[in-house]
Motif scaffolding. Structure first.
Motif, PDB file in Angstrom:
ATOM      1  N   ALA A 138       0.756   1.163   2.159  1.00  0.00           N
ATOM      2  CA  ALA A 138       0.556   1.850   3.307  1.00  0.00           C
ATOM      3  C   ALA A 138      -0.310   0.603   4.182  1.00  0.00           C
ATOM      4  O   ALA A 138      -1.238   0.095   3.470  1.00  0.00           O
ATOM      5  CB  ALA A 138      -0.301   2.969   3.140  1.00  0.00           C
ATOM      6  N   TRP A 139      -0.358   0.787   5.286  1.00  0.00           N
ATOM      7  CA  TRP A 139      -1.171  -0.221   6.346  1.00  0.00           C
ATOM      8  C   TRP A 139      -2.568   0.496   6.343  1.00  0.00           C
ATOM      9  O   TRP A 139      -3.392  -0.245   6.241  1.00  0.00           O
ATOM     10  CB  TRP A 139      -0.761  -0.307   7.569  1.00  0.00           C
ATOM     11  N   GLY A 140      -2.697   1.703   6.177  1.00  0.00           N
ATOM     12  CA  GLY A 140      -4.108   2.423   6.409  1.00  0.00           C
ATOM     13  C   GLY A 140      -4.257   2.631   8.052  1.00  0.00           C
ATOM     14  O   GLY A 140      -3.519   2.670   8.734  1.00  0.00           O
ATOM     15  N   HIS A 141      -5.500   2.333   8.532  1.00  0.00           N
ATOM     16  CA  HIS A 141      -6.121   2.261   9.667  1.00  0.00           C
ATOM     17  C   HIS A 141      -5.520   3.590  10.594  1.00  0.00           C
ATOM     18  O   HIS A 141      -4.886   3.167  11.613  1.00  0.00           O
ATOM     19  CB  HIS A 141      -5.356   1.041  10.672  1.00  0.00           C
ATOM     20  N   ALA A 182      -2.801   9.568  11.349  1.00  0.00           N
ATOM     21  CA  ALA A 182      -3.184   9.508   9.759  1.00  0.00           C
ATOM     22  C   ALA A 182      -2.436   8.609   9.147  1.00  0.00           C
ATOM     23  O   ALA A 182      -1.142   8.814   9.242  1.00  0.00           O
ATOM     24  CB  ALA A 182      -3.498  10.738   9.248  1.00  0.00           C
ATOM     25  N   SER A 183      -3.029   7.580   8.425  1.00  0.00           N
ATOM     26  CA  SER A 183      -1.952   6.857   7.445  1.00  0.00           C
ATOM     27  C   SER A 183      -2.794   6.875   6.031  1.00  0.00           C
ATOM     28  O   SER A 183      -4.091   7.134   5.832  1.00  0.00           O
ATOM     29  CB  SER A 183      -1.982   5.509   7.762  1.00  0.00           C
ATOM     30  N   PRO A 184      -2.037   6.729   5.034  1.00  0.00           N
ATOM     31  CA  PRO A 184      -2.502   6.715   3.780  1.00  0.00           C
ATOM     32  C   PRO A 184      -3.457   5.570   3.550  1.00  0.00           C
ATOM     33  O   PRO A 184      -3.099   4.407   4.235  1.00  0.00           O
ATOM     34  CB  PRO A 184      -1.545   6.850   2.756  1.00  0.00           C
ATOM     35  N   ALA A 185      -4.572   5.602   2.816  1.00  0.00           N
ATOM     36  CA  ALA A 185      -5.253   4.479   2.343  1.00  0.00           C
ATOM     37  C   ALA A 185      -4.341   3.767   1.360  1.00  0.00           C
ATOM     38  O   ALA A 185      -3.371   4.037   0.740  1.00  0.00           O
ATOM     39  CB  ALA A 185      -6.465   4.689   1.756  1.00  0.00           C
ATOM     40  N   ARG A 186      -4.490   2.078   1.198  1.00  0.00           N
ATOM     41  CA  ARG A 186      -3.734   1.451   0.483  1.00  0.00           C
ATOM     42  C   ARG A 186      -3.874   1.670  -0.959  1.00  0.00           C
ATOM     43  O   ARG A 186      -5.184   2.290  -1.478  1.00  0.00           O
ATOM     44  CB  ARG A 186      -4.058  -0.093   0.572  1.00  0.00           C
ATOM     45  N   MET A 187      -2.966   2.106  -2.009  1.00  0.00           N
ATOM     46  CA  MET A 187      -3.139   2.134  -3.210  1.00  0.00           C
ATOM     47  C   MET A 187      -2.881   0.910  -4.247  1.00  0.00           C
ATOM     48  O   MET A 187      -1.877   0.529  -4.049  1.00  0.00           O
ATOM     49  CB  MET A 187      -2.247   3.226  -3.574  1.00  0.00           C
ATOM     50  N   PRO A 188      -4.023   0.310  -4.870  1.00  0.00           N
ATOM     51  CA  PRO A 188      -3.493  -0.560  -5.798  1.00  0.00           C
ATOM     52  C   PRO A 188      -2.514  -0.100  -6.755  1.00  0.00           C
ATOM     53  O   PRO A 188      -2.324   0.933  -7.225  1.00  0.00           O
ATOM     54  CB  PRO A 188      -4.681  -0.959  -6.337  1.00  0.00           C
ATOM     55  N   PRO A 189      -1.774  -1.224  -7.389  1.00  0.00           N
ATOM     56  CA  PRO A 189      -0.776  -0.915  -8.488  1.00  0.00           C
ATOM     57  C   PRO A 189      -1.569  -0.470  -9.648  1.00  0.00           C
ATOM     58  O   PRO A 189      -2.541  -0.868  -9.923  1.00  0.00           O
ATOM     59  CB  PRO A 189      -0.080  -2.083  -8.728  1.00  0.00           C
ATOM     60  N   PRO A 190      -0.995   0.724 -10.340  1.00  0.00           N
ATOM     61  CA  PRO A 190      -1.718   0.979 -11.535  1.00  0.00           C
ATOM     62  C   PRO A 190      -1.692  -0.076 -12.693  1.00  0.00           C
ATOM     63  O   PRO A 190      -1.064  -0.612 -12.734  1.00  0.00           O
ATOM     64  CB  PRO A 190      -0.793   2.139 -12.039  1.00  0.00           C
ATOM     65  N   PRO A 191      -3.023  -0.031 -13.330  1.00  0.00           N
ATOM     66  CA  PRO A 191      -3.004  -0.925 -14.328  1.00  0.00           C
ATOM     67  C   PRO A 191      -2.055  -0.621 -15.514  1.00  0.00           C
ATOM     68  O   PRO A 191      -1.771   0.393 -15.723  1.00  0.00           O
ATOM     69  CB  PRO A 191      -4.567  -0.819 -14.977  1.00  0.00           C
ATOM     70  N   PRO A 192      -1.753  -1.752 -16.398  1.00  0.00           N
ATOM     71  CA  PRO A 192      -0.833  -1.434 -17.653  1.00  0.00           C
ATOM     72  C   PRO A 192      -1.536  -0.676 -18.502  1.00  0.00           C
ATOM     73  O   PRO A 192      -2.757  -0.527 -18.738  1.00  0.00           O
ATOM     74  CB  PRO A 192      -0.666  -2.826 -18.020  1.00  0.00           C
ATOM     75  N   GLU A 193      -0.787   0.290 -19.033  1.00  0.00           N
ATOM     76  CA  GLU A 193      -1.318   1.071 -20.051  1.00  0.00           C
ATOM     77  C   GLU A 193      -1.599   0.234 -21.315  1.00  0.00           C
ATOM     78  O   GLU A 193      -1.184  -0.784 -21.540  1.00  0.00           O
ATOM     79  CB  GLU A 193      -0.050   2.225 -20.671  1.00  0.00           C
TER      80      GLU A 193
END
Length: 105
Positions: A47-50, A20-31
């Motif tokens: 994370a690579w995912g997959h 199990a690999s975590p899904a990719r997380m995009p960087p958070p948007p600027p506040e």
């Protein structure tokens, strides 16, 4: 190298390997009004995912991409027996050359 390592562990262990690999997380948007200085929680890691299921023969049985997903697979346990009969590493142990010792024994 993620898939290659899974396939190698499956063949080495003569068993199914499920990872199990975590899904990719995009960087958070600027506040709003934050000036865009917001840093991602783990800026050095993407994370690579997959997440993947691999058979004892090193064949990818099921996988997904980098997006959030659930991987489902039917495991044919006969493949484990088949692999262990074809490549009988368990019966090739050489007790005359070495022995495993636990603790102070």
């Amino acid at each position: 190298h993620w898939e290659l390592l899974q396939r190698a562990r499956a063949v080495d262990g003569q068993c199914f390997v499920l990872t199990a690999s975590p899904a990719r997380m995009p960087p958070p948007p600027p506040e709003d009004g934050g000036g865009g200085d917001e840093k991602p929680k783990y800026p050095h890691y993407s994370a690579w995912g997959h997440s993947t299921v691999v058979s004892p023969w090193g064949e990818v049985v099921a996988t997904c991409d980098e997006k959030p997903a659930m991987v489902l697979a039917d495991l044919d346990m006969e493949k484990v027996k088949e692999m262990r009969m074809a490549i009988p590493t368990m019966s090739q142990k050489r007790n005359d050359l070495y022995k495993l010792v636990e603790g102070d024994k």
